[in-house]
Design an enzyme around this catalytic site. Sequence first.
Site, PDB file in Angstrom:
ATOM      1  N   GLN A   1       1.521  -6.194   5.758  1.00 37.67           N
ATOM      2  CA  GLN A   1       1.912  -5.839   4.401  1.00 37.67           C
ATOM      3  C   GLN A   1       3.303  -6.413   4.132  1.00 37.67           C
ATOM      4  O   GLN A   1       3.624  -7.446   4.737  1.00 37.67           O
ATOM      5  CB  GLN A   1       1.836  -4.335   4.233  1.00 37.67           C
ATOM      6  CG  GLN A   1       0.388  -3.819   4.471  1.00 37.67           C
ATOM      7  CD  GLN A   1       0.141  -2.395   4.007  1.00 37.67           C
ATOM      8  OE1 GLN A   1       0.922  -1.778   3.319  1.00 37.67           O
ATOM      9  NE2 GLN A   1      -1.009  -1.838   4.423  1.00 37.67           N
TER      10      GLN A   1
ATOM     11  N   ASN B   1     -12.045  -1.226  -1.396  1.00 41.16           N
ATOM     12  CA  ASN B   1     -11.398  -1.741  -0.187  1.00 41.16           C
ATOM     13  C   ASN B   1     -12.249  -1.448   1.042  1.00 41.16           C
ATOM     14  O   ASN B   1     -12.660  -0.297   1.245  1.00 41.16           O
ATOM     15  CB  ASN B   1     -10.028  -1.076  -0.001  1.00 41.16           C
ATOM     16  CG  ASN B   1      -9.350  -1.500   1.300  1.00 41.16           C
ATOM     17  OD1 ASN B   1      -8.924  -2.654   1.419  1.00 41.16           O
ATOM     18  ND2 ASN B   1      -9.262  -0.600   2.267  1.00 41.16           N
ATOM     19  N   GLU B   2     -12.505  -2.458   1.827  1.00 39.87           N
ATOM     20  CA  GLU B   2     -13.159  -2.321   3.145  1.00 39.87           C
ATOM     21  C   GLU B   2     -14.304  -1.304   3.122  1.00 39.87           C
ATOM     22  O   GLU B   2     -14.351  -0.398   3.965  1.00 39.87           O
ATOM     23  CB  GLU B   2     -12.129  -1.947   4.221  1.00 39.87           C
ATOM     24  CG  GLU B   2     -11.167  -3.071   4.508  1.00 39.87           C
ATOM     25  CD  GLU B   2     -10.278  -2.844   5.735  1.00 39.87           C
ATOM     26  OE1 GLU B   2     -10.262  -1.734   6.291  1.00 39.87           O
ATOM     27  OE2 GLU B   2      -9.591  -3.810   6.124  1.00 39.87           O
TER      28      GLU B   2
ATOM     29  N   GLU C   1      -6.147  -9.385   3.349  1.00 38.97           N
ATOM     30  CA  GLU C   1      -5.350  -8.692   4.377  1.00 38.97           C
ATOM     31  C   GLU C   1      -5.374  -9.576   5.615  1.00 38.97           C
ATOM     32  O   GLU C   1      -6.454  -9.829   6.176  1.00 38.97           O
ATOM     33  CB  GLU C   1      -5.918  -7.302   4.710  1.00 38.97           C
ATOM     34  CG  GLU C   1      -5.654  -6.268   3.634  1.00 38.97           C
ATOM     35  CD  GLU C   1      -6.046  -4.858   4.060  1.00 38.97           C
ATOM     36  OE1 GLU C   1      -5.888  -4.513   5.240  1.00 38.97           O
ATOM     37  OE2 GLU C   1      -6.523  -4.111   3.179  1.00 38.97           O
TER      38      GLU C   1
ATOM     39  N   ASN D   1      -6.731   1.346   2.539  1.00 37.43           N
ATOM     40  CA  ASN D   1      -7.498   2.582   2.701  1.00 37.43           C
ATOM     41  C   ASN D   1      -7.061   3.646   1.692  1.00 37.43           C
ATOM     42  O   ASN D   1      -7.865   4.478   1.270  1.00 37.43           O
ATOM     43  CB  ASN D   1      -7.318   3.115   4.126  1.00 37.43           C
ATOM     44  CG  ASN D   1      -7.888   2.167   5.177  1.00 37.43           C
ATOM     45  OD1 ASN D   1      -8.727   1.329   4.875  1.00 37.43           O
ATOM     46  ND2 ASN D   1      -7.429   2.297   6.408  1.00 37.43           N
TER      47      ASN D   1
ATOM     48  N   GLU E   1       0.853  -1.190   0.000  1.00 39.65           N
ATOM     49  CA  GLU E   1       0.000   0.000   0.000  1.00 39.65           C
ATOM     50  C   GLU E   1       0.887   1.238   0.000  1.00 39.65           C
ATOM     51  O   GLU E   1       1.985   1.233   0.566  1.00 39.65           O
ATOM     52  CB  GLU E   1      -0.884  -0.004   1.268  1.00 39.65           C
ATOM     53  CG  GLU E   1      -1.781   1.222   1.390  1.00 39.65           C
ATOM     54  CD  GLU E   1      -2.898   1.068   2.414  1.00 39.65           C
ATOM     55  OE1 GLU E   1      -2.907   0.064   3.148  1.00 39.65           O
ATOM     56  OE2 GLU E   1      -3.765   1.960   2.465  1.00 39.65           O
TER      57      GLU E   1
HETATM   58  O1  AHR Z   1      -3.115  -2.687   6.251  1.00 43.70           O
HETATM   59  C1  AHR Z   1      -3.441  -1.490   6.895  1.00 43.70           C
HETATM   60  C2  AHR Z   1      -4.899  -1.094   6.674  1.00 43.70           C
HETATM   61  O2  AHR Z   1      -5.711  -2.050   7.285  1.00 43.70           O
HETATM   62  C3  AHR Z   1      -5.381  -1.077   5.248  1.00 43.70           C
HETATM   63  O3  AHR Z   1      -5.103   0.118   4.600  1.00 43.70           O
HETATM   64  C4  AHR Z   1      -6.864  -1.252   5.405  1.00 43.70           C
HETATM   65  O4  AHR Z   1      -7.445  -1.890   4.310  1.00 43.70           O
HETATM   66  C5  AHR Z   1      -6.998  -2.039   6.680  1.00 43.70           C
HETATM   67  O5  AHR Z   1      -7.916  -1.474   7.549  1.00 43.70           O
END
Ligand code: AHR
Length: 501
Positions: free
Chosen positions: A351, A169-170, A289, A69, A24
């Site tokens: 990550q 995403n989310e 994730e 995010n 990210e």
């Molecule tokens: O990995 C960190 C954050 O965790 C990511 O940006 C988001 O998708 C999740 O809440």
Amino acid sequence: MTARVRAAEIVGDVDARVFGGFVEHLGRHIYDGIHEPGHPTADAEGFRTDVIALVQELGVTTIRYPGGNFVSGYRWEDGIGPREDRPRRLDLAWRSTETNQVGLHEFSSWLEKVGSDLMLAVNLGTRDVAEALDLLEYANVAADTAWTRVRAANGRETPFDVRMWCLGNEMDGPWQLGHRNAEDYGKLASRAAKAMRMLDPTIELVACGSSARDMPTFGAWERDVLRHTFDDVDFISCHAYYQERNGQAQEFLVSAVDTDLFVREVVAAADEVAHERGSDKRIMLSFDEWNVWYQFADDGTKAGDLVPDGWPVAPRLLEDQYNVMDAVVVGDLLITLLQHADRVRSASLAQLVNVIAPIMTEPGGPAWRQTTFYPFSLTSRLGRGTARRVEIDGAPRVQSARFGDVSAVNAVATTDDAGTSVFVVNRSVSDAAELVIDLRELDAASLAVVESWMITDADYRVANTLADPDRVRPQTLEVIRQGDELRVSLPAVSWAVVRLG
Ligand code: AHR
């Protein structure tokens, strides 16, 4: 205690994409992480070659990009064209300044160097179907169009040919830019998916599932989103982060029980929608994730490093240092994903570099492996082929406030053309486990132990650091062979793999 490899109890073929990663635009992940033009090891494009070597060693297959995010406010066009013309933008998700010096072209070039495939997320937070189509056209179309001419002018004649696409995403999370309820997101994802498939029918699509199993909408979200998108997508996503809280190590060590329940519940929700429709299509899970992340203080508030002041470029964010216990939990999470190989067909360790990462770097300085690097690299290298169930008899039990009485030992086996691997974890915070691995159901006479590794330490809170980067490494696990049985001793808080070939 016995762990019997059940040769006939095949869970499913292990999809290589289960060993995926996630990059990210966040903190020092890209800038001062993978990309540091002034670093002594940097190549002509500014990528650190010491980091490239570690990513290769880690064995990540598909890498999800560019968020997270971040993607919910991202304009992908900012990251193409001459670098000096690229805009600086405020990244609202991480309150940082994005310089856009790395975009689709640079990241794809880096992926070619590390040997991983791209999994691309589109922004369905602040943007809509048209922008997703533009990006897909830019990335995947060979025909002569306005966007593919821009791509060619930017140095890339041939398409990037991205296979997997995340539809946002989310979107269930109130923190997400453009957060929606399940119905609104489901409709938007369906419209985006239908349009994207009109452009490229060969792509695979991932709808957003829940951002955690404890979200208030968990379960209902999956059902509602899939009622809108069932015919349009291949995957629904799952996200899960775990951490030790209030010094409760035993509770943390059984985190994988939550992952197991998470997978079962999402599969049940997806299959319920299939049943309602009289369909035999099976929606797969993209666990895109997962990791240990110390995101909450003991009082439940968010940890302090999440909201920098003053819109900095590449601040130090989410730079968790992982200890041996964290590595054991990561190993157990991998065991659990393999135990669901039939439905978890994609997963991304979140990550990769500096940001809740198995690889750390210092600007101008070294790169090193965190403890969590090792269970991942060993499972990615040895955990291919077909996943098989391992039946545990007589395991000691541990007590969990969340899950009650839980087996201290968890295991899975994989078999490929060259042999069999048995992965096992001792989740007890206090007691060693004497384990007999029963190979009777395999053609064991022809199999020899070719390697065996364990991650443990008398002090499970030790970590690898800049000052002591090799404090924790896998140790050789002693294996005593008696006919069709292998005897191993697993200390409290340990993860191990035995490879037979
Ligand atoms: O990995 C960190 C954050 O965790 C990511 O940006 C988001 O998708 C999740 O809440």
